[in-house]
Design an enzyme around this catalytic site. Structure first.
Site, PDB file in Angstrom:
ATOM      1  N   ARG A   1       9.665   3.861   7.549  1.00  0.00           N
ATOM      2  CA  ARG A   1      10.840   4.585   7.085  1.00  0.00           C
ATOM      3  C   ARG A   1      10.705   5.052   5.626  1.00  0.00           C
ATOM      4  NH1 ARG A   1      16.733   2.847   8.034  1.00  0.00           N
ATOM      5  NH2 ARG A   1      15.766   1.634   9.661  1.00  0.00           N
ATOM      6  N   THR A   2      10.347   4.162   4.750  1.00  0.00           N
ATOM      7  CA  THR A   2      10.226   4.531   3.334  1.00  0.00           C
ATOM      8  C   THR A   2       9.075   5.521   3.134  1.00  0.00           C
ATOM      9  OG1 THR A   2      11.058   2.352   2.744  1.00  0.00           O
ATOM     10  CG2 THR A   2      10.010   3.606   0.990  1.00  0.00           C
TER      11      THR A   2
ATOM     12  N   LYS B   1     -11.340  -3.830   5.083  1.00  0.00           N
ATOM     13  CA  LYS B   1     -12.746  -4.238   4.957  1.00  0.00           C
ATOM     14  C   LYS B   1     -12.994  -5.001   3.669  1.00  0.00           C
ATOM     15  CE  LYS B   1     -14.163   0.013   7.307  1.00  0.00           C
ATOM     16  NZ  LYS B   1     -14.690   1.340   6.985  1.00  0.00           N
TER      17      LYS B   1
ATOM     18  N   ARG C   1       3.464   0.699  -2.046  1.00  0.00           N
ATOM     19  CA  ARG C   1       4.217  -0.443  -1.503  1.00  0.00           C
ATOM     20  C   ARG C   1       3.221  -1.595  -1.364  1.00  0.00           C
ATOM     21  NH1 ARG C   1       8.534  -1.691   2.492  1.00  0.00           N
ATOM     22  NH2 ARG C   1       9.685  -0.305   1.126  1.00  0.00           N
TER      23      ARG C   1
ATOM     24  N   HIS D   1      12.611  -2.363  -6.064  1.00  0.00           N
ATOM     25  CA  HIS D   1      12.534  -1.237  -5.139  1.00  0.00           C
ATOM     26  C   HIS D   1      13.444  -0.154  -5.742  1.00  0.00           C
ATOM     27  CE1 HIS D   1      12.033   1.189  -1.731  1.00  0.00           C
ATOM     28  NE2 HIS D   1      12.476   0.421  -0.761  1.00  0.00           N
TER      29      HIS D   1
END
Lengths: 173, 307
Positions: free
Chosen positions: B57-58, B85, B107, B135
């Protein structure tokens, strides 16, 4: 040194003449939408719409357009303020009269034409300006001109309107 | 213009900067209602979203915001890249930067990663949520939604309900809303509210139950309960949580008629909010989602247009 070129009465008379020319040019005023460029253009658009109403009994819808996001000098000019545009009518097949206080390079008008096209496909766009000070950098000419003021590039044209400036005049310094 | 490279937190945002972002958002939101929902302002700029923790969503909201401004967008998610990896964060960032990008949207589950990345790149960095830290874009979009509905922020009583201590959204609000003149009330179990918080900021108050404060509220923001914390010592059961800290019509009866109900999503219906809240006029959760795109457009424009 500031010199007054137009006072309150001059501006009033000039807008009246411009309104008359707009009516003559567009036989059916019912198809007009007056869109002013923020901030002083949208005040002039509302005033001209009111004069058109006095003359024809039809009040053309008005709108205001912020062109900052369409500028060609983003990243060059340091301060760009984004304001909210307001165009409520569907502009498709309408005749848009774009209104601004001063035309110089023509870049603002170029941006405004691009912005208007994002709202729909108008039948035509015409341009009305209170002052044409010359120094065009793009092939753009106004259809309705209040006053042509030949200027040198380092002179500054000042337009003050009662609604936001508290007084009314066109000057040069 | 914002005279800064990055947006990491609301803590270091001045009142003037926050107001500029909110003001610009009004202009951006209008664009979303046009026939052509796109302006050329960031043509030629590139935005990279870098999500080390999943959040469709963000990420979508940021990508759409960048595209509405005509920027190009590239997306990297932890599952789909060499991050799995064993590549370090620094290498990942440096490699993407070498492809010439203008902004990173980050994020990460760990606090401080966006700030770290901001220090090693010339590109702008926008924090899209880092651990329990901040946030900022969520707080700004919530604040815009409140401003749009209430026409002001000064003097409003705004409650945030839930696990305040572990919430980066609450933390970003804690620094933003009082700065803009609003009063903040944290509602939740004592174990979930930072100790002595009301002594730090005079505009913040604390309450143990919604019922204690509901009559005075203009806005009530619910935080998503992290289901993985259920059966931890903090919460005993979902039903009990709903009874104490959830909203239903009975509790709402005592509230102001025009109270607005917010949630950063996704809602656990029946836990934070009773399902009957869904169809109320007071529920502005979907407006928050729309406004999220507009706020992120404003932030991207203000950060990138001066570079």
């Amino acid at each position: 040194m500031r010199k007054v070129l137009m006072d309150k009465d001059d501006i009033k008379r000039t807008l009246q003449r411009m309104a008359t020319e707009i009516i003559e040019r567009n036989k059916s005023v019912e198809n007009l939408i007056m869109i002013g460029i923020i901030r002083r253009g949208d005040i002039l658009a509302k005033r001209i719409a009111k004069i058109i109403e006095e003359l024809t009994l039809f009040h053309p819808p008005t709108g205001s357009l912020d062109i900052s996001l369409y500028r060609d000098d983003i990243g060059i000019k340091k301060v760009i303020e984004v304001r909210k545009s307001e165009i409520k009518e569907d502009i498709t097949e309408k005749i848009i009269v774009l209104v601004d206080d001063v035309i110089q390079s023509g870049r603002t008008v170029r941006a405004a034409i691009d912005a208007i096209m994002d709202y729909g496909r108008p039948k035509a766009i015409q341009l009305a300006v209170l002052v044409d000070r010359g120094h065009r950098e793009l092939p753009i000419q106004p259809d309705f001109v209040g006053k042509r003021i030949p200027t040198s590039k380092d002179e500054k044209i000042i337009v003050l309107l009662e609604e936001i400036d508290g007084k009314e005049m066109v000057g040069i310094e | 213009m914002l005279k800064r490279k990055d947006l990491i937190s609301t803590k270091d945002l001045t009142r003037e900067e926050a107001e500029l972002i909110l003001e610009t958002t009004f202009g951006m939101k209008e664009i979303l209602q046009r026939e052509v929902k796109k302006v050329p302002s960031l043509k030629g700029k590139t935005v990279a979203t870098l999500f080390f923790e999943p959040s469709t969503r963000t990420r979508t909201s940021f990508e759409l915001a960048a595209k509405r401004l005509s920027a190009d967008v590239v997306s990297f998610t932890a599952q789909a890249s060499s991050m799995t990896k064993g590549e370090t964060v620094r290498d990942t960032v440096k490699n993407i930067e070498a492809m010439i990008v203008d902004a990173f949207v980050i994020r990460h589950r760990s606090e401080g990663i966006p700030n770290f990345i901001a220090g090693i790149t010339d590109a702008s960095v926008i924090n899209a949520g880092d651990g329990k830290h901040e946030h900022p874009t969520q707080a700004l979009l919530d604040t815009f939604t409140i401003l749009e509905r209430k026409k002001k922020l000064e003097g409003l009583n705004i409650a945030i309900v839930g696990d305040i201590t572990h919430s980066r959204v609450a933390r970003s609000h804690m620094f933003l809303l009082p700065k803009l003149g609003a009063n903040l009330i944290f509602v939740g179990p004592k174990t979930m509210i930072p100790k002595d918080i009301e002594k730090v900021e005079p505009r913040i108050k604390v309450a143990g139950r919604i019922e204690e404060v509901i009559e005075d509220l203009d806005v009530i923001i619910f935080l998503r309960i992290q289901l993985e914390r259920i059966e931890s010592p903090l919460i005993s059961s979902l039903k009990e949580y709903h009874n104490h800290f959830g909203l239903n019509l009975t509790k709402l009866k005592r509230a102001k008629k025009d109270i607005i109900i917010m949630h950063p999503g996704p809602v656990n219906w029946g836990v934070e909010l009773a399902p009957e809240i869904m169809n109320l006029e007071n529920n502005v959760i979907l407006e928050q989602v729309t406004n999220g795109v507009a706020v992120r457009m404003a932030i991207l424009f203000l950060l990138l247009s001066s570079r």
